[in-house]
Write an enzyme that holds these catalytic residues in place. Structure first.
Site, PDB file in Angstrom:
ATOM      1  N   TYR A 154     -18.538  38.115  -4.877  1.00 16.88           N
ATOM      2  CA  TYR A 154     -18.771  37.356  -4.974  1.00 16.88           C
ATOM      3  C   TYR A 154     -19.733  36.371  -6.527  1.00 16.88           C
ATOM      4  O   TYR A 154     -20.360  36.611  -6.667  1.00 16.88           O
ATOM      5  CB  TYR A 154     -19.673  36.265  -3.615  1.00 16.88           C
ATOM      6  CG  TYR A 154     -19.833  35.057  -3.217  1.00 16.88           C
ATOM      7  CD1 TYR A 154     -18.810  34.360  -2.616  1.00 16.88           C
ATOM      8  CD2 TYR A 154     -20.796  34.576  -3.788  1.00 16.88           C
ATOM      9  CE1 TYR A 154     -18.504  33.133  -2.896  1.00 16.88           C
ATOM     10  CE2 TYR A 154     -21.134  33.511  -3.481  1.00 16.88           C
ATOM     11  CZ  TYR A 154     -20.116  32.060  -3.000  1.00 16.88           C
ATOM     12  OH  TYR A 154     -19.651  31.357  -2.323  1.00 16.88           O
ATOM     13  N   ASP A 254     -23.388  38.279 -13.186  1.00  9.61           N
ATOM     14  CA  ASP A 254     -23.715  37.000 -11.690  1.00  9.61           C
ATOM     15  C   ASP A 254     -24.861  37.897 -11.874  1.00  9.61           C
ATOM     16  O   ASP A 254     -24.727  38.551 -10.785  1.00  9.61           O
ATOM     17  CB  ASP A 254     -22.256  37.554 -11.551  1.00  9.61           C
ATOM     18  CG  ASP A 254     -23.128  36.302 -10.400  1.00  9.61           C
ATOM     19  OD1 ASP A 254     -24.183  35.780 -10.638  1.00  9.61           O
ATOM     20  OD2 ASP A 254     -22.360  35.771  -9.393  1.00  9.61           O
ATOM     21  N   LYS A 282     -30.981  31.180  -7.852  1.00 12.69           N
ATOM     22  CA  LYS A 282     -31.414  32.271  -6.890  1.00 12.69           C
ATOM     23  C   LYS A 282     -33.249  31.954  -6.651  1.00 12.69           C
ATOM     24  O   LYS A 282     -34.266  30.873  -6.910  1.00 12.69           O
ATOM     25  CB  LYS A 282     -31.696  33.589  -6.215  1.00 12.69           C
ATOM     26  CG  LYS A 282     -30.517  33.244  -5.895  1.00 12.69           C
ATOM     27  CD  LYS A 282     -29.295  32.546  -4.703  1.00 12.69           C
ATOM     28  CE  LYS A 282     -28.207  33.040  -3.956  1.00 12.69           C
ATOM     29  NZ  LYS A 282     -27.905  32.819  -2.951  1.00 12.69           N
TER      30      LYS A 282
END
Length: 454
Positions: A154, A254, A282
């Protein structure tokens, strides 16, 4: 209890969340503002956070293992982070300039000190925005249109990467040659043709695909740990780096989930592998929206407006058409950067303790399941892990995850909600520095009680 019976107990126990959900459905599609927030029959609506605890509208208090899916690495209401924000406002008198400021440089220097491969960087407002910019950058730099991603990985909610996230196994094709399948309505065949899907942890199969299409593919984008918890093998990681270098394909890590979480130097520090481009998010925003794209200077300089400045060589001018467009008023938001630096500094001090408590919880969960005659493995590195009920020796791919006993895991997770442990059913555990030994003990006791329900 069956899953349906557990859901009935859950619904009866949470009338205020049920009312809020029904009200929300009248104004918000599905009653939620992001699909990841939903679970059946309705999600809990929260009203307060405090350290590792979160409280819902029905005044139930939970130990939180969602932690907003990772950014709250110090829990809710971290004093050091809050004070850094208050100090900044008192000293600078504002929260936003719309102009360059020294905090951008300080933050960039901090990121570079932990991630040397990030020689040059741009700030964004989310991890998804950073990965989107990484793909645009790779395509602009190489002049190629197609990208390659891995099955089950994802990277955000936009068309290029909403491909083969949770594919129908009957349509997904051979494990060594996955078929590109849409993971959302509104993604059409001509778009799927530009996203090539690769098999995770299978270097030979990746090589067969990439060598054949090397002149078309701009980049390979990957989560070093699938879903933040299933690691690439070290052999695969070194091999995919070598393969992409040989083929002239840009390698993008990522690290929105893994950056500062599986080690202070991210996955690239753990594996000893430097990608061409890296995305972060994050944790570096301390719960506020931020992302970073960075990497090799010669690639990143394509975004320099009007041309790149090279110390000692002056400005190399470029036209508007040659320049990669990237902008945003909130990019490099001074208050978020200040809080992010405070969060990372505090994490450096507490990282060893965080990992120790994570391992303690993982081992405790395995022991509890084993005491009931159930084998689980807990894939993950650092402060994130999953709980996989399986007889498989290891989990290497998305298809391996799909073979796990999700029904029993889901039942245990609903029972845990009834026992005061908050995690979205079947999702990973996200740890924080606020998860103390006492909190871990309480969590394990809740697991024991949860088995009485199931």
């Amino acid at each position: 209890m069956t899953l349906d019976e557990l859901k009935k107990v859950y619904a009866k126990r949470n009338p205020e969340s049920k009312k809020a959900y029904e009200r929300a459905c009248a104004l918000i599609p599905g009653g939620i503002t992001a699909n990841v927030k939903f679970f059946s029959p309705f999600p809990l609506f929260m009203k307060k956070g405090d350290g590792v605890y979160i409280t819902d509208l029905d005044d139930h208090r939970y130990i939180d293992y969602v932690l907003s899916y990772g950014p709250l690495i110090h829990g809710h209401g971290c004093h050091a982070v809050e004070e850094s924000a208050a100090d900044y406002i008192r000293e600078h008198g504002t929260v936003l300039y719309g102009a360059p400021h020294e905090g951008e440089l300080q933050f960039a220097e901090m990121i570079n000190s932990y991630f040397p491969s990030i020689e040059s960087m741009r700030f964004t407002n989310s991890g998804a925005e950073a990965t989107l910019l990484s793909i645009r950058t790779a395509c602009a730099y190489t002049g190629r249109r197609k990208i390659a991603k891995f099955e089950g990985h994802y990277h955000g909610g936009y068309n290029e990467v909403l491909v083969s996230l949770h594919p129908d196994m009957e349509k997904a094709g051979d494990i060594k040659r996955p078929v590109s399948l849409p993971s959302s309505a509104g993604i059409f065949e001509d778009q799927l043709e530009n996203t090539v899907v690769l098999p995770f942890n299978d270097l030979k199969a990746c090589g067969d695909i990439l060598i054949k299409r090397q002149d078309e593919i701009a980049c390979v984008i990957m989560e070093p740990l699938l879903a933040g918890t299933v690691p690439a093998t070290k052999e695969f990681m070194k091999g995919i780096r070598r393969l992409t270098e040989e083929l002239g394909i840009i390698l993008i890590f990522d690290e929105v989930k893994t950056g500062f979480c599986i080690s202070m130097n991210g996955a690239q520090g753990y594996y000893g592998v430097s990608p061409d481009l890296t995305t972060l998010g994050k944790i570096i925003g301390a719960g506020f929206p931020i992302g970073v794209l960075g990497g090799r200077r010669e690639i990143m300089e394509i975004a320099a407006p009007g041309g790149s400045y090279l110390p000692g060589a002056g400005v190399k001018h470029t036209s508007r058409e040659e320049n990669l467009y990237h902008s945003g008023t909130n990019n490099g938001h001074p208050l978020i950067l200040q809080m992010g630096m405070a969060a990372v500094k505090l994490l450096e001090e507490k990282y060893e303790g965080l990992i120790a408590q994570t391992e303690r919880l993982k081992n405790g969960i395995k022991d509890i399941y084993a005491s009931h005659g159930i084998r689980v493995i807990t894939p993950g590195i650092g402060a994130m892990f999953n709980v996989c009920i399986t007889d498989q020796e290891e989990i290497l791919t998305h298809r391996d995850l799909r073979k796990c006993n999700m029904d029993l895991r889901r039942r245990v997770d609903y029972a845990l909600l009834l026992e005061g442990v908050y995690n979205k059913p079947c999702k990973r555990y996200n740890m924080s520095t606020a998860h103390t030994k006492e909190v871990i003990d309480a969590t394990l006791e809740a697991h024991e009680r949860a088995f009485r329900w199931v």
